[in-house]
Design a protein around this motif. Structure first.
Motif, PDB file in Angstrom:
ATOM      1  N   ARG A 259       0.806  -1.216   0.000  1.00 57.69           N
ATOM      2  CA  ARG A 259       0.000   0.000   0.000  1.00 57.69           C
ATOM      3  C   ARG A 259       0.844   1.273   0.000  1.00 57.69           C
ATOM      4  NH1 ARG A 259      -3.410   0.224   5.092  1.00 57.69           N
ATOM      5  NH2 ARG A 259      -4.765  -1.185   3.919  1.00 57.69           N
ATOM      6  N   SER A 260       1.753   1.364   0.920  1.00 55.28           N
ATOM      7  CA  SER A 260       2.348   2.654   1.265  1.00 55.28           C
ATOM      8  C   SER A 260       3.704   2.881   0.614  1.00 55.28           C
ATOM      9  CB  SER A 260       2.491   2.774   2.786  1.00 55.28           C
ATOM     10  OG  SER A 260       1.238   2.649   3.425  1.00 55.28           O
ATOM     11  N   SER A 261       4.078   4.150   0.555  1.00 50.00           N
ATOM     12  CA  SER A 261       5.384   4.556   0.043  1.00 50.00           C
ATOM     13  C   SER A 261       6.475   4.142   1.026  1.00 50.00           C
ATOM     14  CB  SER A 261       5.414   6.072  -0.142  1.00 50.00           C
ATOM     15  OG  SER A 261       5.285   6.713   1.131  1.00 50.00           O
ATOM     16  N   PRO A 262       7.723   4.041   0.568  1.00 54.20           N
ATOM     17  CA  PRO A 262       8.819   3.688   1.477  1.00 54.20           C
ATOM     18  C   PRO A 262       8.919   4.619   2.681  1.00 54.20           C
ATOM     19  CG  PRO A 262       9.554   3.521  -0.801  1.00 54.20           C
ATOM     20  CD  PRO A 262       8.183   4.142  -0.835  1.00 54.20           C
ATOM     21  N   GLN A 263       8.615   5.900   2.490  1.00 57.19           N
ATOM     22  CA  GLN A 263       8.707   6.860   3.594  1.00 57.19           C
ATOM     23  C   GLN A 263       7.661   6.554   4.673  1.00 57.19           C
ATOM     24  OE1 GLN A 263       8.825   7.494   0.407  1.00 57.19           O
ATOM     25  NE2 GLN A 263      10.365   9.053  -0.082  1.00 57.19           N
ATOM     26  N   VAL A 264       6.445   6.235   4.264  1.00 54.71           N
ATOM     27  CA  VAL A 264       5.401   5.884   5.226  1.00 54.71           C
ATOM     28  C   VAL A 264       5.768   4.587   5.939  1.00 54.71           C
ATOM     29  CG1 VAL A 264       2.978   5.231   5.516  1.00 54.71           C
ATOM     30  CG2 VAL A 264       3.582   7.111   3.972  1.00 54.71           C
ATOM     31  N   ILE A 265       6.286   3.616   5.186  1.00 54.66           N
ATOM     32  CA  ILE A 265       6.646   2.330   5.789  1.00 54.66           C
ATOM     33  C   ILE A 265       7.791   2.493   6.781  1.00 54.66           C
ATOM     34  CG2 ILE A 265       7.569   0.023   5.302  1.00 54.66           C
ATOM     35  CD1 ILE A 265       5.983   0.115   2.672  1.00 54.66           C
ATOM     36  N   THR A 266       8.725   3.375   6.503  1.00 52.78           N
ATOM     37  CA  THR A 266       9.798   3.648   7.469  1.00 52.78           C
ATOM     38  C   THR A 266       9.214   4.126   8.791  1.00 52.78           C
ATOM     39  OG1 THR A 266      11.418   4.184   5.743  1.00 52.78           O
ATOM     40  CG2 THR A 266      11.834   5.070   7.950  1.00 52.78           C
ATOM     41  N   LEU A 267       8.224   5.012   8.714  1.00 56.45           N
ATOM     42  CA  LEU A 267       7.568   5.476   9.938  1.00 56.45           C
ATOM     43  C   LEU A 267       6.871   4.310  10.642  1.00 56.45           C
ATOM     44  CD1 LEU A 267       6.440   7.635  11.885  1.00 56.45           C
ATOM     45  CD2 LEU A 267       4.510   7.903  10.300  1.00 56.45           C
ATOM     46  N   LEU A 268       6.130   3.487   9.902  1.00 55.68           N
ATOM     47  CA  LEU A 268       5.422   2.360  10.511  1.00 55.68           C
ATOM     48  C   LEU A 268       6.393   1.402  11.190  1.00 55.68           C
ATOM     49  CD1 LEU A 268       2.791   1.530   7.725  1.00 55.68           C
ATOM     50  CD2 LEU A 268       2.500   2.969   9.759  1.00 55.68           C
ATOM     51  N   ILE A 271       7.471   2.885  14.450  1.00 57.29           N
ATOM     52  CA  ILE A 271       6.411   2.761  15.458  1.00 57.29           C
ATOM     53  C   ILE A 271       6.338   1.337  15.987  1.00 57.29           C
ATOM     54  CG2 ILE A 271       3.900   2.835  15.788  1.00 57.29           C
ATOM     55  CD1 ILE A 271       3.807   5.069  13.678  1.00 57.29           C
ATOM     56  N   ARG A 272       6.480   0.381  15.062  1.00 59.38           N
ATOM     57  CA  ARG A 272       6.202  -1.019  15.390  1.00 59.38           C
ATOM     58  C   ARG A 272       7.489  -1.817  15.579  1.00 59.38           C
ATOM     59  NH1 ARG A 272       1.465  -4.640  12.681  1.00 59.38           N
ATOM     60  NH2 ARG A 272       1.656  -6.391  14.125  1.00 59.38           N
ATOM     61  N   THR A 273       7.492  -2.700  16.557  1.00 57.51           N
ATOM     62  CA  THR A 273       8.703  -3.445  16.882  1.00 57.51           C
ATOM     63  C   THR A 273       8.655  -4.915  16.492  1.00 57.51           C
ATOM     64  OG1 THR A 273       7.812  -3.851  19.103  1.00 57.51           O
ATOM     65  CG2 THR A 273       9.241  -1.926  18.828  1.00 57.51           C
ATOM     66  N   ASP A 274       7.462  -5.501  16.342  1.00 57.26           N
ATOM     67  CA  ASP A 274       7.385  -6.953  16.150  1.00 57.26           C
ATOM     68  C   ASP A 274       7.422  -7.383  14.697  1.00 57.26           C
ATOM     69  OD1 ASP A 274       4.844  -5.819  15.787  1.00 57.26           O
ATOM     70  OD2 ASP A 274       3.851  -7.738  16.139  1.00 57.26           O
ATOM     71  N   ILE A 275       6.887  -6.566  13.791  1.00 59.04           N
ATOM     72  CA  ILE A 275       6.904  -6.881  12.363  1.00 59.04           C
ATOM     73  C   ILE A 275       7.572  -5.728  11.624  1.00 59.04           C
ATOM     74  CG2 ILE A 275       5.514  -7.203  10.280  1.00 59.04           C
ATOM     75  CD1 ILE A 275       3.444  -8.632  11.903  1.00 59.04           C
ATOM     76  N   LYS A 276       8.622  -6.026  10.879  1.00 59.00           N
ATOM     77  CA  LYS A 276       9.285  -5.023  10.061  1.00 59.00           C
ATOM     78  C   LYS A 276       8.856  -5.226   8.620  1.00 59.00           C
ATOM     79  CE  LYS A 276      11.548  -2.870  13.249  1.00 59.00           C
ATOM     80  NZ  LYS A 276      11.189  -1.468  13.579  1.00 59.00           N
ATOM     81  N   ARG A 519      -1.738   3.166  21.026  1.00 59.12           N
ATOM     82  CA  ARG A 519      -0.712   2.684  20.095  1.00 59.12           C
ATOM     83  C   ARG A 519      -1.345   2.105  18.839  1.00 59.12           C
ATOM     84  NH1 ARG A 519       1.833  -2.977  21.447  1.00 59.12           N
ATOM     85  NH2 ARG A 519      -0.204  -3.503  20.533  1.00 59.12           N
ATOM     86  N   ASN A 520      -2.331   1.231  19.024  1.00 60.31           N
ATOM     87  CA  ASN A 520      -2.957   0.570  17.886  1.00 60.31           C
ATOM     88  C   ASN A 520      -3.686   1.552  16.990  1.00 60.31           C
ATOM     89  OD1 ASN A 520      -1.990  -1.707  19.127  1.00 60.31           O
ATOM     90  ND2 ASN A 520      -3.973  -2.664  19.472  1.00 60.31           N
ATOM     91  N   LEU A 521      -4.392   2.507  17.612  1.00 57.31           N
ATOM     92  CA  LEU A 521      -5.117   3.497  16.819  1.00 57.31           C
ATOM     93  C   LEU A 521      -4.153   4.346  15.995  1.00 57.31           C
ATOM     94  CD1 LEU A 521      -7.730   4.861  16.021  1.00 57.31           C
ATOM     95  CD2 LEU A 521      -7.575   6.280  18.064  1.00 57.31           C
ATOM     96  N   PHE A 522      -3.034   4.765  16.600  1.00 56.88           N
ATOM     97  CA  PHE A 522      -2.064   5.588  15.872  1.00 56.88           C
ATOM     98  C   PHE A 522      -1.458   4.800  14.715  1.00 56.88           C
ATOM     99  CE2 PHE A 522       2.108   7.770  15.390  1.00 56.88           C
ATOM    100  CZ  PHE A 522       1.617   9.028  15.074  1.00 56.88           C
ATOM    101  N   TYR A 523      -1.143   3.540  14.955  1.00 57.82           N
ATOM    102  CA  TYR A 523      -0.580   2.700  13.893  1.00 57.82           C
ATOM    103  C   TYR A 523      -1.572   2.533  12.744  1.00 57.82           C
ATOM    104  CZ  TYR A 523       1.038  -1.475  11.440  1.00 57.82           C
ATOM    105  OH  TYR A 523       1.421  -2.362  10.464  1.00 57.82           O
ATOM    106  N   VAL A 524      -2.810   2.215  13.081  1.00 59.56           N
ATOM    107  CA  VAL A 524      -3.834   1.995  12.053  1.00 59.56           C
ATOM    108  C   VAL A 524      -4.048   3.252  11.227  1.00 59.56           C
ATOM    109  CG1 VAL A 524      -6.307   1.609  11.688  1.00 59.56           C
ATOM    110  CG2 VAL A 524      -5.028   0.117  13.224  1.00 59.56           C
ATOM    111  N   ILE A 525      -4.168   4.388  11.897  1.00 57.38           N
ATOM    112  CA  ILE A 525      -4.504   5.618  11.178  1.00 57.38           C
ATOM    113  C   ILE A 525      -3.350   6.091  10.301  1.00 57.38           C
ATOM    114  CG2 ILE A 525      -3.808   7.355  12.874  1.00 57.38           C
ATOM    115  CD1 ILE A 525      -7.248   7.314  11.272  1.00 57.38           C
ATOM    116  N   LYS A 550      10.498  12.959  17.087  1.00 54.38           N
ATOM    117  CA  LYS A 550      11.624  13.382  16.246  1.00 54.38           C
ATOM    118  C   LYS A 550      12.392  12.177  15.722  1.00 54.38           C
ATOM    119  CE  LYS A 550      12.176  17.829  18.597  1.00 54.38           C
ATOM    120  NZ  LYS A 550      12.996  18.610  19.570  1.00 54.38           N
ATOM    121  N   GLN A 551      12.509  11.133  16.568  1.00 57.00           N
ATOM    122  CA  GLN A 551      13.179   9.912  16.127  1.00 57.00           C
ATOM    123  C   GLN A 551      12.346   9.182  15.072  1.00 57.00           C
ATOM    124  OE1 GLN A 551      13.998   7.533  19.603  1.00 57.00           O
ATOM    125  NE2 GLN A 551      15.157   9.171  20.619  1.00 57.00           N
ATOM    126  N   TRP A 552      11.051   9.110  15.288  1.00 55.79           N
ATOM    127  CA  TRP A 552      10.186   8.390  14.357  1.00 55.79           C
ATOM    128  C   TRP A 552      10.092   9.086  13.008  1.00 55.79           C
ATOM    129  CZ3 TRP A 552       5.300   7.006  17.773  1.00 55.79           C
ATOM    130  CH2 TRP A 552       5.649   5.988  18.673  1.00 55.79           C
TER     131      TRP A 552
END
Length: 561
Positions: A259-268, A271-276, A519-525, A550-552
């Motif tokens: 779905r998403s661009s590389p930049q969006v996926i980098t942010l995801l 945010i997320r630690t279990d699935i890269k 956490r889940n809502l922010f990730y989903v949105i 700033k890190q994310w």
């Protein structure tokens, strides 16, 4: 040309052939639905002839009509597949066992009776409450007597009428669980009829449903339960989230993101630690991901769009999807502040941030029931409409009266206030007030204040708020899979109490449930964005929260007023 089988699909197929239960955790944008479709097609291809021979079916549990229609279409309307909600599946499994159902319903009502008797004995019970408890006790006793004597056909609808054998949608899960627990033959029959059961969006499945599938039915061998979803996309109270490890499922992860661009996926991935996730869409090389911190309640969202985003993203204004995580601003910008304020002051910071739009107040629940009836009636879904009303059609004249009643209701819908519409639906026997609504204690100051503030509000404002909310806050169950090229998210911690973004960004887990929910809502949105993403926060953020952001997002993508 035969499509190549991926490693994830191969693992699922091995579980199917080996009769092993499994759970697929698929991150946002990973093509989970396509994997589910391929799984269904694999079962049809490799096990279909056996299923036909034994008069068996594959069950696919979904939660929305959109998902249901998509699955049916993409499996070419194959008769081997039953696509159903969990309630329909459970009801189809138990409805023919009327004698056993009647006994279980009597047990369930008796449990309610015993519980009410215990409440009535409490020393701090008010006289009004005590009177209501006595009435409830008498009603439950009469219900038990009526069912025992008359032996009515047992069924379920939106509102209960236990004396006639009618229980509610919410009762069904409990009653089905009791049925499977008490009747092992029913478990054997169900698994014989449905040797493959697949659950879509498993994270939003109730714990009691998981218990039926993995404890009650699992006592029988020779069938497979497969769960498809993502524990990080559980955003509704009542869903199980992650299936406990003691169930010993084969766990499979899907890491692609189509779905998403590389930049969006980098942010995801930050945010997320279990699935890269791995970017599978590299076309949006000029995409943008930014965070804007303007801590003022009166900040103008339109100003950010015009001054910054239109030029930065090189898009027209109508190509930006605003997803509000702040009900206050939705209400303010759309002249719906009265309906928002009434609920916010009562302590229910949103009318609509749970899966079923239920539980904020019994009067609000009643309004949602009314709204649903209007939708069914106006969409000419008459059978569905009739199944949800209390009004009984006994003759052609009563049918004509109902049409006249609904014409009058539509007029009140346009011009009447909330009290007008509630009184009308009650007096015309279109809907029966729930026990919670009947027992709403107006002697308590906070409840009286809420009631007095809610009733004079125009009903049209309630409908307008809900409609706008659905169109601007796209994490409702029916739209959670939606995706947009350009997304602007607006956050305001002052708008609700069930979420706290400042604490989440700070890593503070003083309330674990709130942390996970936020956490889940922010990730989903955030994962809705295909190309460009901007997050605007208008409420205070601590230094640790800002450092995390700033890190994310990256120092150069973090803007502060």
């Amino acid at each position: 040309m035969v499509s190549e089988v991926s490693e994830v699909e191969q693992k699922i197929f091995e579980c199917i052939d080996g009769k092993k239960h499994f759970v697929l955790d698929a991150g946002a944008g990973s093509g989970k639905t396509l994997t589910l479709i391929k799984t269904l097609n694999y079962v049809i291809k490799h096990h279909g002839s056996c299923l036909l021979k034994n008069n068996q079916k594959i069950v696919c549990i979904t939660y929305t009509n959109v998902a249901k229609d998509e699955i049916i279409k993409r499996t070419e309307h194959n008769n081997l597949i039953v696509v159903s909600t969990i309630h329909d599946f459970l009801w189809d499994s138990i409805k023919q066992f009327q004698t056993e159902l009647r006994k279980i319903l009597l047990v369930w009502i008796n449990e309610k009776l015993v519980s009410t008797i215990e409440k009535a004995k409490k020393p701090k019970t008010t006289s009004k409450k005590y009177k209501q408890y006595v009435e409830d006790i008498e009603k439950y006793q009469a219900d038990i007597e009526s069912i025992s004597s008359n032996k009515p056909q047992i069924t379920y609808k939106s509102h209960p009428n236990y004396s006639k054998g009618i229980f509610t949608h919410d009762d069904l899960i409990v009653i089905a669980n009791k049925m499977f627990l008490s009747h092992k033959k029913l478990c054997r029959l169900s698994t014989m009829l449905y040797p493959f059961i697949f659950v879509d969006e498993y994270q939003d499945t109730q714990k009691e449903t998981i218990d039926i599938l993995l404890n009650q039915l699992n006592s029988e061998s020779g069938f497979v339960v497969g769960f498809f979803g993502d524990k990080w996309q559980q955003i509704y109270d009542g869903g199980i989230g992650e299936i406990p490890i003691e169930h010993n499922l084969i766990r499979i992860e899907k890491t692609e993101n189509y779905r998403s661009s590389p930049q969006v996926i980098t942010l995801l991935n930050n945010i997320r630690t279990d699935i890269k996730q791995v970017a599978m869409n590299s076309s949006a090389v000029d995409s943008s991901v930014t965070f804007h911190f303007y801590p003022t309640e009166t900040f103008n969202v339109q100003k950010l769009i015009v001054d910054t985003l239109l030029e930065k993203w090189n898009v027209q204004q109508d190509k930006i999807n605003k997803l509000y995580l702040t009900h206050r601003m939705i209400a303010r910008e759309n002249e719906c502040s009265d309906i928002y304020d009434a609920h916010n002051e009562y302590g229910n910071d949103s009318l609509t941030d749970n899966k079923n739009n239920r539980g904020w107040s019994p009067y609000t629940d009643f309004l949602f029931d009314i709204r649903e009836l209007f939708q069914l009636y106006l969409d000419n879904r008459i059978q569905d409409f009739l199944s949800k009303i209390s009004y009984e059609i006994t003759s052609i004249d009563s049918k004509k009266r109902l049409r006249s009643i609904m014409d009058e209701a539509l007029e009140i819908k346009l011009h009447g206030n909330i009290k007008d519409i509630i009184d009308f639906f009650t007096e015309k026997n279109l809907l029966i007030p729930s026990e919670k609504m009947t027992n709403f204690d107006l002697e308590k100051p906070e409840k009286k204040k809420f009631y007095d503030k809610l009733m004079p509000i125009k009903y049209s404002q309630f409908e307008k708020y809900h409609e706008i909310y659905q169109n601007t806050f796209s994490t409702q169950h029916g739209t959670k899979g939606d995706e947009f090229d350009n997304v602007l998210i607006i956050i305001d911690d002052r708008s609700w109490k069930n979420y706290n973004f400042n604490q989440y960004f700070s890593g503070e887990k003083s309330t674990e449930a709130c942390y996970i929910r936020t956490r889940n809502l922010f990730y989903v949105i955030c994962s809705r964005a295909k190309k460009n993403l901007a997050v605007l926060c208008v409420s205070p953020l601590s230094d640790p929260a800002q450092n995390t952001l700033k890190q994310w997002f990256g120092e150069g993508n973090y803007y502060i007023e």
